[in-house]
Design a protein around this motif. Structure first.
Motif, mmCIF file in Angstrom:
data_model
loop_
_atom_site.group_PDB
_atom_site.id
_atom_site.type_symbol
_atom_site.label_atom_id
_atom_site.label_comp_id
_atom_site.label_asym_id
_atom_site.label_seq_id
_atom_site.Cartn_x
_atom_site.Cartn_y
_atom_site.Cartn_z
ATOM 1 N N VAL A 10 0.838 -1.206 0.000
ATOM 2 C CA VAL A 10 0.000 0.000 0.000
ATOM 3 C C VAL A 10 0.870 1.252 0.000
ATOM 4 N N ALA A 11 1.961 1.232 0.767
ATOM 5 C CA ALA A 11 2.873 2.373 0.789
ATOM 6 C C ALA A 11 3.539 2.557 -0.573
ATOM 7 N N LEU A 12 3.866 1.464 -1.228
ATOM 8 C CA LEU A 12 4.448 1.553 -2.566
ATOM 9 C C LEU A 12 3.453 2.160 -3.553
ATOM 10 N N LEU A 13 2.206 1.748 -3.473
ATOM 11 C CA LEU A 13 1.181 2.340 -4.336
ATOM 12 C C LEU A 13 0.937 3.814 -3.999
ATOM 13 N N ALA A 14 1.096 4.170 -2.737
ATOM 14 C CA ALA A 14 0.947 5.574 -2.347
ATOM 15 C C ALA A 14 2.056 6.427 -2.941
ATOM 16 N N ILE A 15 3.249 5.851 -3.086
ATOM 17 C CA ILE A 15 4.344 6.589 -3.731
ATOM 18 C C ILE A 15 3.977 6.890 -5.177
ATOM 19 N N PHE A 16 3.472 5.873 -5.887
ATOM 20 C CA PHE A 16 3.062 6.092 -7.273
ATOM 21 C C PHE A 16 1.920 7.100 -7.350
ATOM 22 N N GLY A 17 0.983 7.030 -6.427
ATOM 23 C CA GLY A 17 -0.113 7.989 -6.405
ATOM 24 C C GLY A 17 0.354 9.403 -6.113
ATOM 25 N N LEU A 18 1.324 9.523 -5.222
ATOM 26 C CA LEU A 18 1.864 10.841 -4.895
ATOM 27 C C LEU A 18 2.559 11.458 -6.099
ATOM 28 N N VAL A 19 3.372 10.670 -6.783
ATOM 29 C CA VAL A 19 4.079 11.182 -7.964
ATOM 30 C C VAL A 19 3.093 11.570 -9.050
ATOM 31 N N ARG A 20 2.101 10.738 -9.268
ATOM 32 C CA ARG A 20 1.125 11.028 -10.313
ATOM 33 C C ARG A 20 0.285 12.260 -9.980
ATOM 34 N N SER A 21 -0.122 12.403 -8.734
ATOM 35 C CA SER A 21 -0.946 13.555 -8.374
ATOM 36 C C SER A 21 -0.142 14.852 -8.389
ATOM 37 N N ILE A 22 1.141 14.779 -8.071
ATOM 38 C CA ILE A 22 1.978 15.980 -8.177
ATOM 39 C C ILE A 22 2.178 16.346 -9.644
ATOM 40 N N LYS A 23 2.365 15.325 -10.490
ATOM 41 C CA LYS A 23 2.541 15.582 -11.915
ATOM 42 C C LYS A 23 1.283 16.192 -12.523
#
Length: 57
Positions: A10-23
């Motif tokens: 879940v933390a790994l998916l949150a990293i991808f979500g964070l990068v995508r939402s910042i982008k």
């Protein structure tokens, strides 16, 4: 200890979500992704430090 592995995923998916939402410049999404990363990542890391990494039986 399987819960720790799930929380790490879940933390790994949150990293991808964070990068995508910042982008995408989605500040609310970035806020929640960072919060999820902080909570799930902190719990998983501290559990591994306290109990050790789960071994395969």
């Amino acid at each position: 200890m399987g819960l720790v592995i799930i929380f790490l995923l879940v933390a790994l998916l949150a990293i991808f979500g964070l990068v995508r939402s910042i982008k995408d410049k989605n500040l609310l999404g970035a806020f929640f992704a960072f919060g999820s990363l902080a909570v799930f990542g902190w719990f998983a890391i501290m559990t591994i430090i306290y109990n050790g990494f789960p071994v395969a039986h």
